[in-house]
Scaffold this motif. Structure first.
Motif, PDB file in Angstrom:
ATOM      1  N   PRO B 306       0.838  -1.206   0.000  1.00 18.69           N
ATOM      2  CA  PRO B 306       0.000   0.000   0.000  1.00 18.69           C
ATOM      3  C   PRO B 306       0.870   1.252   0.000  1.00 18.69           C
ATOM      4  CG  PRO B 306      -0.717  -1.548   1.689  1.00 18.69           C
ATOM      5  CD  PRO B 306       0.585  -2.044   1.171  1.00 18.69           C
ATOM      6  N   ALA B 307       0.381   2.300  -0.651  1.00 21.42           N
ATOM      7  CA  ALA B 307       1.162   3.542  -0.721  1.00 21.42           C
ATOM      8  C   ALA B 307       1.396   4.125   0.664  1.00 21.42           C
ATOM      9  CB  ALA B 307       0.440   4.551  -1.605  1.00 21.42           C
ATOM     10  N   ASN B 308       0.476   3.870   1.602  1.00 22.17           N
ATOM     11  CA  ASN B 308       0.622   4.424   2.946  1.00 22.17           C
ATOM     12  C   ASN B 308       1.358   3.489   3.906  1.00 22.17           C
ATOM     13  OD1 ASN B 308      -0.923   6.553   2.034  1.00 22.17           O
ATOM     14  ND2 ASN B 308      -2.837   5.603   2.706  1.00 22.17           N
ATOM     15  N   ALA B 309       2.018   2.463   3.364  1.00 18.95           N
ATOM     16  CA  ALA B 309       2.713   1.515   4.236  1.00 18.95           C
ATOM     17  C   ALA B 309       3.823   2.227   5.004  1.00 18.95           C
ATOM     18  CB  ALA B 309       3.289   0.384   3.412  1.00 18.95           C
ATOM     19  N   LYS B 310       4.111   1.733   6.207  1.00 21.99           N
ATOM     20  CA  LYS B 310       5.141   2.378   7.012  1.00 21.99           C
ATOM     21  C   LYS B 310       6.509   1.769   6.780  1.00 21.99           C
ATOM     22  CE  LYS B 310       1.731   3.330  10.522  1.00 21.99           C
ATOM     23  NZ  LYS B 310       0.722   2.379  10.007  1.00 21.99           N
ATOM     24  N   ASN B 311       6.534   0.471   6.497  1.00 15.06           N
ATOM     25  CA  ASN B 311       7.807  -0.221   6.389  1.00 15.06           C
ATOM     26  C   ASN B 311       7.981  -0.796   4.981  1.00 15.06           C
ATOM     27  OD1 ASN B 311      10.131  -1.616   6.787  1.00 15.06           O
ATOM     28  ND2 ASN B 311       9.363  -2.899   8.468  1.00 15.06           N
ATOM     29  N   LYS B 312       8.195   0.090   4.019  1.00 16.09           N
ATOM     30  CA  LYS B 312       8.257  -0.353   2.621  1.00 16.09           C
ATOM     31  C   LYS B 312       9.527  -1.136   2.330  1.00 16.09           C
ATOM     32  CE  LYS B 312       5.222   3.247   1.014  1.00 16.09           C
ATOM     33  NZ  LYS B 312       5.075   4.561   0.443  1.00 16.09           N
ATOM     34  N   VAL B 313      10.578  -0.831   3.081  1.00 15.44           N
ATOM     35  CA  VAL B 313      11.848  -1.501   2.818  1.00 15.44           C
ATOM     36  C   VAL B 313      11.714  -3.005   3.064  1.00 15.44           C
ATOM     37  CG1 VAL B 313      14.262  -1.595   3.469  1.00 15.44           C
ATOM     38  CG2 VAL B 313      13.067   0.591   3.458  1.00 15.44           C
ATOM     39  N   ASP B 314      11.170  -3.346   4.221  1.00 17.07           N
ATOM     40  CA  ASP B 314      10.999  -4.770   4.519  1.00 17.07           C
ATOM     41  C   ASP B 314       9.914  -5.384   3.659  1.00 17.07           C
ATOM     42  OD1 ASP B 314      12.991  -5.024   6.366  1.00 17.07           O
ATOM     43  OD2 ASP B 314      11.740  -4.298   8.010  1.00 17.07           O
ATOM     44  N   ALA B 315       8.913  -4.585   3.317  1.00 15.28           N
ATOM     45  CA  ALA B 315       7.852  -5.098   2.450  1.00 15.28           C
ATOM     46  C   ALA B 315       8.434  -5.536   1.112  1.00 15.28           C
ATOM     47  CB  ALA B 315       6.782  -4.038   2.243  1.00 15.28           C
ATOM     48  N   LYS B 316       9.390  -4.760   0.606  1.00 15.11           N
ATOM     49  CA  LYS B 316      10.012  -5.127  -0.666  1.00 15.11           C
ATOM     50  C   LYS B 316      10.862  -6.388  -0.518  1.00 15.11           C
ATOM     51  CE  LYS B 316       9.556  -0.731  -2.889  1.00 15.11           C
ATOM     52  NZ  LYS B 316      10.099   0.548  -3.313  1.00 15.11           N
TER      53      LYS B 316
END
Lengths: 339, 412
Positions: B306-316
C-alpha cells in the motif's frame, strides 16, 4: 411564576456575594483575596445550580444522547445529501456532477425494481401487526407455563436476522427444502422460491414476517396488560363480545401499542437489508433488491465503487421514510386531538 | 595494515548493524486467505521469511475471505498494512488509480522478475508500471465425473459437436450434463468467458472487457447463440440461481450431474466429499471454432505494498522472497495451485499437472477472468445479465441493451 421566583432568588445571591467581599476587603494578602473570590465563585456556581437545577438537569441528561444523535445521525444525513452530488469511488478525488446521479436514477431499471419491491415490502410487512395482535390475544391468558409459551413465540425476534435468513433459505431449497417437500406431498411441482423473479420478494417477506410478528406480539402483550378490566366488564354487561368487543373496547385502548408497532414495522420494511443480502444477494438478476440493498451494492459491495450514486439512493430512501412517517405522525396527531 | 583491517571490519560491522537497524522492524501483512489450504500456505510463507530475516517481525492479520473485499478499502486509506494480497488485472485498477498501491518496478528489476515472472507481467502492469508481485494462479476448465462418462461410453469431447453429443448421451442416461450455482453470479461469467474465448478468441475477450466493443455487437450475439444451444438443450441443472458454487457441487458428488465449468479450487472440496481420482477428471473446454486459437482463463493472485505503508523496505524484501522459485514451489504445493515463477516446480498432483500442461501449451493467450479483466461496474452488470440470460434466454436483446447502457457510462 417560577421564573419570577428564581429571578428574585438571584438577586439575593448577588447581595450576599457583595456582603462577603466587603467583609474580606480589609485583609492584607492578595492570596486571601483570590481564595475568597474563588469561594464566592464556588458559592455563586452552587447557587446558580440550585436555582436552575430543574431547567439544567434535563439538558445535561439529554446531552450525551443528543451528541451521539447529532454526530452519528444528523450530520451524516447532510453528508449523504452532499455526497449524492458527486461522482466518487470512495478512494480518490470527488468530482462535482450536480444532479446527474438523480437523473441517472430516474432512468435506472434496477432502481425501479428496488422501489417496487420496497412498496411490496411496506404493504405486506404490515401483516405483522394483525398477526402479532392475534398471537398476543391468544397468549394473553393465565394458564400453567404461559411464560414459556410467550418466550417461545418471542424467540424468532431474539435470533439474528442472518440466522432467520439462513433457516428460510434452507426451507425454500428446491432440492431438499421442507417447503418443496410439502408441495410434493400435495402433488405440486417444486418452486425454487428464491430463484424465481416472481416469487422471490414474497418469499423473503414471509421470512421477515416471522420475527416481525413476534416483535408486534410483545408490544401488544405489554399493551394488553394495561387494558382496563372495568371497561371490559362494563362492555360485557352491555352484551358486547367477540369482534365487537375487540374493535370498540380493546383496540382503542391498545392505540399506543399499535402506534409503536406501525412505526417499527414501517422502518423495518424500509430497511429490509439483511434478509435480502443473506437469502438472495439481491438476485436472481437483481429482482429481489430493495433500495437499502441497492444502495449497499452500488457503494460498498465487492463491485460497488459509486459512493455518489449510492448516496443518491439513500437520499431517496430517506425521503420516502420521511414522507411516510410524517404523514403517519400527522394522522396520529389528528386522531389524538379528535378525542 | 592490521589496524586498517580491524577498522575496516569494525566499520563493516557498524555499517551492517546500522543497515540492519535501519531496515529491521515490524512488517504488517493483511490477507484474506482464511480457507484452510491458503491459510497454511501463508503460515509457512511467513515462517520461512522470518527464519531468513530474523531482524523482521511479521504481524499477520487474517481476514475473512468475503469481508476482505470491503475492508481493503478502509485499511488502504486509514490504517495501511505494509503488504496486502489482492488480484491482478482490472481488479486492482481502482486502488492503483486512487494512488493507494505502490509501484514495485524496482523489486521486479532487482530480482530478475521480468524474466522469472514474465508470464504474469502484463496483468500486473498498469500505466507502464508494475503494481505488485503475483504468487499463484490456477487454471479453469471442465471438471467431470470420469466414472459416469465411462459407464455411458463417452469419450472426452474435444470439439463443440462432441461436447453437445456427450451431453445428449448423459441426458438419455438421466444425468444432467452440467452443474452450476449462479447465486453469486461469477460462475456464470466463467461459462460466458469460455464460450466467448472459443467463439471469438482472446483478443476479442480483452477488447470486450476493456469496453472497446459494444455488447450488442454481432460477435457477442454469436457467443450467446452458442450458449443458448446449451440452454435450449437443458444442459444446466435447474434452479441454479438458488445455489452458491459450493452447493452446486452436490449434484456432481451425487452423480446427478456430470460436469462443472470451474477453477481448480473445486478439486479440493470434491475430493473431500469422497470422490476419488478415478472418478474425477479434467478436460480443456472444447473447441468451438477451429479458426480461433484456444485461449484459457487463469486468474492470478497477487501481493501489493500500500502507498501508505510504514515499512516499505521490509515489504520489498518480503515481495522478493515471495517471488523466489523455491518459495513459490512450496507455497503452491500447499495451495493446490500453480506457481508463477518459471523456475518453480509444479506439484505432481494430477489436476495441477493437467492444468499446467494446458496453460503452458496455450496458443491463444491467458485471460484473467471476466470480473478481473472488466472494471467493477461492468463486471457486476454483466454477470447479472449472464445469470438472467441463463434462466430467461428469450430476453437476450433487453439484457444486451442494458449492458450496453452500462458500458457507455463506465468507460469514458
Amino acid at each position: 411564576m417560577r421564573c419570577g421566583q428564581s429571578l428574585s432568588l438571584k438577586g439575593l445571591v448577588v447581595s450576599i456575594a457583595v456582603d462577603d467581599s466587603i467583609t474580606v476587603d480589609d485583609s492584607v494578602t492578595a492570596e486571601d483575596f483570590i481564595a475568597a473570590e474563588d469561594s464566592i465563585k464556588d458559592k455563586s456556581m452552587r447557587d446558580y445550580w440550585r436555582i436552575n437545577q430543574q431547567r439544567l438537569a434535563p439538558v445535561l441528561f439529554l446531552m450525551p444522547g443528543l451528541l451521539m444523535f447529532v454526530v452519528y445521525v444528523i450530520i451524516p444525513i447532510f453528508q449523504s445529501v452532499d455526497i449524492s452530488f458527486y461522482s466518487w469511488d470512495g478512494l480518490g478525488e470527488k468530482e462535482y456532477v450536480g444532479i446527474s446521479n438523480y437523473v441517472e436514477l430516474m432512468d435506472d431499471e434496477a432502481f425501479y425494481t428496488s422501489l417496487k419491491n420496497n412498496i411490496i415490502w411496506l404493504v405486506l410487512y404490515m401483516l405483522a401487526i394483525p398477526a402479532g395482535l392475534f398471537v398476543a390475544l391468544f397468549l394473553n391468558q393465565n394458564i400453567r407455563g404461559i411464560r414459556i409459551y410467550k418466550s417461545l413465540f418471542f424467540f424468532p425476534f431474539v435470533i439474528s436476522q442472518v440466522v432467520v435468513g439462513l433457516v428460510f433459505s434452507w426451507f425454500y431449497d428446491p432440492s431438499y427444502g421442507l417447503f418443496n417437500k410439502i408441495l410434493a406431498f400435495f402433488g405440486a411441482d417444486p418452486i425454487a422460491v428464491l430463484a424465481d423473479e416472481d416469487w422471490v420478494t414474497y418469499g423473503i417477506i414471509i421470512a421477515g414476517l416471522w420475527p416481525q410478528t413476534a416483535y408486534c406480539m410483545i408490544l401488544y402483550l405489554t399493551g394488553l396488560n394495561a387494558v382496563d378490566s372495568e371497561q371490559i366488564e362494563a362492555a360485557r354487561l352491555d352484551n358486547a363480545k367477540g369482534l365487537k368487543l375487540l374493535w370498540y373496547i380493546i383496540l382503542p385502548q391498545l392505540r399506543p401499542a399499535t402506534f409503536i408497532a406501525m412505526v417499527v414495522t414501517i422502518i423495518g420494511a424500509l430497511r429490509s437489508f439483511d434478509l435480502v443480502s443473506i437469502m438472495t444477494n439481491g438476485g436472481p438478476w437483481g429482482s429481489s433488491r430493495v433500495l437499502a440493498f441497492y444502495m449497499y451494492e452500488q457503494a460498498f459491495s465487492e463491485y460497488g465503487f459509486r459512493m455518489g450514486y449510492g448516496a443518491a439512493i439513500a437520499v431517496v430512501l430517506l425521503a420516502i421514510m420521511m414522507i411516510y412517517i410524517a404523514a403517519f405522525l400527522y394522522k396520529m396527531y389528528r386522531d389524538e386531538r379528535g378525542h | 595494515m592490521l589496524q586498517n583491517k580491524k577498522t575496516l571490519a569494525a566499520l563493516f560491522t557498524a555499517a551492517s548493524m546500522m543497515s540492519a537497524h535501519a531496515f529491521s522492524g515490524e512488517l504488517v501483512i493483511n490477507t484474506d486467505t482464511s480457507d484452510p489450504a491458503p491459510k497454511e500456505a501463508f503460515e509457512t510463507l511467513i515462517a520461512g521469511f522470518e527464519a531468513e530475516n530474523p531482524d523482521v517481525e511479521v504481524t499477520w492479520n487474517l481476514f475473512d475471505h468475503e469481508g476482505y473485499k470491503t475492508s481493503i478499502r478502509n485499511f488502504l486509506t486509514a490504517d495501511a498494512p505494509d503488504l496486502a494480497n489482492w488480484y491482478a488485472g482490472n481488479r486492482m485498477l481502482p486502488y492503483v488509480n486512487a494512488g493507494l498501491f505502490e509501484p514495485v518496478d524496482d523489486v521486479w528489476a532487482a530480482n530478475g522478475l521480468n524474466d522469472s515472472l514474465s508470464s504474469a507481467a502484463a496483468s500486473m502492469t498498469i500505466d507502464g508500471k508494475k503494481w505488485g508481485v503475483p504468487y499463484t494462479y490456477y487454471n479453469w476448465g471442465v471438471y467431470y465425473r470420469k466414472d459416469i462418462f465411462e459407464q455411458n461410453n463417452i469419450a472426452v469431447p474435444s470439439d463443440w459437436a462432441e461436447f453437445k453429443a456427450a451431453g445428449e448421451t448423459l441426458k438419455a442416461a438421466g444425468v444432467t450434463p452440467i452443474t452450476i450455482g449462479t447465486k453469486y453470479l461469477w460462475t456464470a461469467a466463467g461459462v460466458f468467458d469460455y464460450l466467448n474465448l472459443r467463439t471469438n478468441g482472446y483478443d476479442f475477450h480483452m477488447a470486450l472487457t476493456k469496453g472497446e466493443i459494444s455488447w450488442t455487437d454481432d460477435r457477442v450475439k454469436d457467443t450467446m447463440a452458442n450458449w443458448k444451444e446449451l440452454l435450449d438443450a437443458d444442459f444446466f441443472i435447474e434452479n441454479h440461481a438458488a445455489y452458491s458454487w459450493q452447493e452446486a457441487l452436490a449434484p456432481m458428488i451425487q452423480g446427478k450431474a456430470a460436469m462443472y465449468v470451474m477453477g481448480n479450487f473445486a478439486v479440493a472440496p470434491l475430493r473431500d466429499a469422497g470422490l476419488t481420482d478415478d472418478q474425477l477428471g479434467f478436460f480443456q473446454f472444447p473447441m468451438i471454432d477451429a479458426n480461433v486459437p484456444m485461449a484459457e482463463e487463469a486468474p492470478t493472485d497477487t501481493m501489493h505494498i500500500p502507498a501508505n505503508a510504514k515499512n516499505k523496505v521490509d515489504a520489498k524484501r518480503f515481495l522478493a522472497y515471495l517471488a523466489r522459485a523455491d518459495v513459490q514451489s512450496e507455497m503452491n504445493a500447499t495451495l493446490g495451485q500453480l506457481p508463477i515463477n518459471s523456475g518453480s516446480t509444479v506439484s505432481d498432483d494430477k489436476f495441477l499437472q493437467a492444468g499446467y500442461q494446458m496453460l503452458s501449451s496455450t496458443e491463444g493467450g491467458i485471460a484473467q477472468f471476466f470480473d478481473r479483466d472488466a472494471p467493477a461496474e461492468m463486471a457486476s452488470a454483466g454477470m447479472e445479465g449472464f445469470q438472467e440470460f441463463m434462466v430467461k434466454p428469450e430476453r437476450l436483446e433487453t439484457i444486451l441493451k442494458r449492458m450496453e447502457k452500462v458500458r457507455s457510462r463506465v468507460y469514458k
